[in-house]
Design an enzyme around this catalytic site. Structure first.
Site, PDB file in Angstrom:
ATOM      1  N   ASN A 127      15.689  48.369  56.535  1.00 48.79           N
ATOM      2  CA  ASN A 127      15.735  48.640  57.978  1.00 48.79           C
ATOM      3  C   ASN A 127      15.543  47.312  58.700  1.00 48.79           C
ATOM      4  O   ASN A 127      14.432  46.794  58.766  1.00 48.79           O
ATOM      5  CB  ASN A 127      14.618  49.628  58.344  1.00 48.79           C
ATOM      6  N   TRP A 128      16.645  46.789  59.219  1.00 45.49           N
ATOM      7  CA  TRP A 128      16.568  45.478  59.868  1.00 45.49           C
ATOM      8  C   TRP A 128      15.953  45.537  61.262  1.00 45.49           C
ATOM      9  O   TRP A 128      15.686  44.512  61.869  1.00 45.49           O
ATOM     10  CB  TRP A 128      17.968  44.857  59.959  1.00 45.49           C
ATOM     11  N   LYS A 129      15.815  46.711  61.821  1.00 45.82           N
ATOM     12  CA  LYS A 129      15.306  46.857  63.196  1.00 45.82           C
ATOM     13  C   LYS A 129      16.154  45.976  64.135  1.00 45.82           C
ATOM     14  O   LYS A 129      17.356  45.873  63.926  1.00 45.82           O
ATOM     15  CB  LYS A 129      13.824  46.504  63.260  1.00 45.82           C
ATOM     16  N   HIS A 144      11.994  57.170  63.210  1.00 45.92           N
ATOM     17  CA  HIS A 144      11.147  56.037  62.816  1.00 45.92           C
ATOM     18  C   HIS A 144       9.958  55.969  63.782  1.00 45.92           C
ATOM     19  O   HIS A 144      10.104  56.230  64.983  1.00 45.92           O
ATOM     20  CB  HIS A 144      11.955  54.737  62.855  1.00 45.92           C
ATOM     21  N   GLU A 150       8.549  53.617  65.209  1.00 48.63           N
ATOM     22  CA  GLU A 150       8.735  52.743  66.373  1.00 48.63           C
ATOM     23  C   GLU A 150       9.503  53.475  67.472  1.00 48.63           C
ATOM     24  O   GLU A 150       9.253  53.289  68.661  1.00 48.63           O
ATOM     25  CB  GLU A 150       9.444  51.453  65.945  1.00 48.63           C
ATOM     26  N   GLU A 191       6.012  57.053  55.936  1.00 49.86           N
ATOM     27  CA  GLU A 191       5.667  55.716  56.401  1.00 49.86           C
ATOM     28  C   GLU A 191       4.349  55.756  57.169  1.00 49.86           C
ATOM     29  O   GLU A 191       4.339  56.042  58.375  1.00 49.86           O
ATOM     30  CB  GLU A 191       6.765  55.194  57.330  1.00 49.86           C
ATOM     31  N   GLY A 215       4.967  46.849  58.799  1.00 49.19           N
ATOM     32  CA  GLY A 215       5.018  45.506  59.379  1.00 49.19           C
ATOM     33  C   GLY A 215       3.663  44.836  59.465  1.00 49.19           C
ATOM     34  O   GLY A 215       3.508  43.824  60.149  1.00 49.19           O
ATOM     35  N   SER A 224       5.412  47.926  54.271  1.00 47.58           N
ATOM     36  CA  SER A 224       5.177  46.663  53.568  1.00 47.58           C
ATOM     37  C   SER A 224       5.536  46.736  52.084  1.00 47.58           C
ATOM     38  O   SER A 224       4.848  46.153  51.249  1.00 47.58           O
ATOM     39  CB  SER A 224       3.731  46.193  53.783  1.00 47.58           C
ATOM     40  N   GLY A 252      11.290  47.279  55.752  1.00 46.86           N
ATOM     41  CA  GLY A 252      11.581  46.467  56.928  1.00 46.86           C
ATOM     42  C   GLY A 252      11.647  44.995  56.562  1.00 46.86           C
ATOM     43  O   GLY A 252      12.667  44.487  56.096  1.00 46.86           O
ATOM     44  N   GLY A 253      10.524  44.302  56.725  1.00 47.84           N
ATOM     45  CA  GLY A 253      10.464  42.837  56.570  1.00 47.84           C
ATOM     46  C   GLY A 253      11.162  42.305  55.326  1.00 47.84           C
ATOM     47  O   GLY A 253      11.957  41.356  55.409  1.00 47.84           O
TER      48      GLY A 253
END
Ligand code: PEP
Length: 271
Positions: free
Chosen positions: A16-18, A108, A110, A187, A193, A233, A254-255
């Site tokens: 997930n590149w956001k 998600h 966010e 999640e 993150g 993470s 993500g990261g």
């Protein structure tokens, strides 16, 4: 029409590149990632998990190539449940289908926190997206439904209660055949993150409980087939231990998905 994708809970890892990696960065990622993948395949190996990259819509084109050997499965980070119309800033399911997008992340944390998405709006999107599973063509889209507790809920030992409500409200009313194809992503918000990862035992415990909620809603057979990812993470250093857990079927990342080398390591964690 079924079975579509879900083959005996084959692991699934989705990056997930956001709001990262614009078109130029995405093409640089593509070049390096394809180089790593071709090198790997030259040695007679292959990626043995289902996978995709949830790129910003505008960067998706940078991950496409006419050469089939360079195919990157795409996921969207969000979708609107309406077919078309006056919804400024939104993207519809037919638009994603036209672009060959295979998965869409829905709910998600966010989006729940910053854009007021609720269990009810997540449910409307999941119901709309799963309708594509009835398509005779190859243009169906699999929803990846994210859920998880906040740090305060975790600290006050309310995790199981919170995830039960989220799952029940987000997944109500689905055709059971469609439910089998839905991917769930547990999640814990405190692990997204932040560099803090749920321990494999903690993640396993909640994911097992999530499967029990699905069993209550849709029966044991379907619950046994549904794929449930862990997200928070996940990285090359912890992926193996998380994936060893019996109920964890993959990761939403993500990261560690932004860099081609670490994402490739995640996809080949089992080698
Ligand atoms: C995510 O964005 O869904 C996520 C899990 O992020 P990270 O891997 O960076 O924690």
């Amino acid at each position: 029409m079924l079975l579509k994708k879900n083959n005996m809970r084959r692991p699934i890892i989705v990056g997930n590149w956001k709001m990262n990696n614009g078109p130029t960065e995405a093409r640089a990622f593509f070049d390096k990632f394809i180089e790593l993948k071709s090198e790997y395949e030259k040695n007679g190996k292959e990626i043995e998990v289902d996978w995709a990259i949830a790129a910003p819509y505008i960067s998706m084109i940078s991950l496409m190539d006419e050469d089939d050997a360079k195919y990157i499965p795409l996921a969207a980070q969000n979708v609107n449940e309406n077919k078309s119309g006056a919804y400024t800033g939104e993207i519809s399911i037919p638009m994603l289908q036209e672009f060959g997008v295979e998965y869409v992340i829905i709910g998600h944390s966010e989006r729940r926190e910053m854009y007021n998405e609720t269990n009810a709006s997540v449910n409307a999107k999941v119901l709309a997206v799963t309708k594509t599973l009835d398509s005779e063509d190859d243009d169906y889209i699999i929803p990846i439904v994210a859920f998880g507790e906040t740090e305060a809920e975790f600290e006050s030992d309310r995790t199981l209660e919170v995830i039960e409500t989220q799952l029940k409200e987000c997944l109500v009313g689905l055709n059971p055949e469609h439910m089998k194809e839905v991917v769930l992503a547990y999640e814990p918000i405190w692990a997204i993150g932040t560099g803090k990862t749920a321990t494999p035992d903690q993640a396993q415990k909640v994911i097992k409980a999530s499967r029990e909620v699905i069993a209550e809603m849709y029966g044991d057979e379907i619950a046994k087939e549904v794929r449930i990812q862990y997200g928070g993470s996940m990285k090359p250093e912890n992926v193996k231990d998380l994936m060893k857990q019996p109920d964890i079927d993959g990761g939403l990342v993500g990261g560690a998905s932004l860099d081609p080398e670490s994402f490739f390591q995640l996809l080949t964690y089992n080698k």
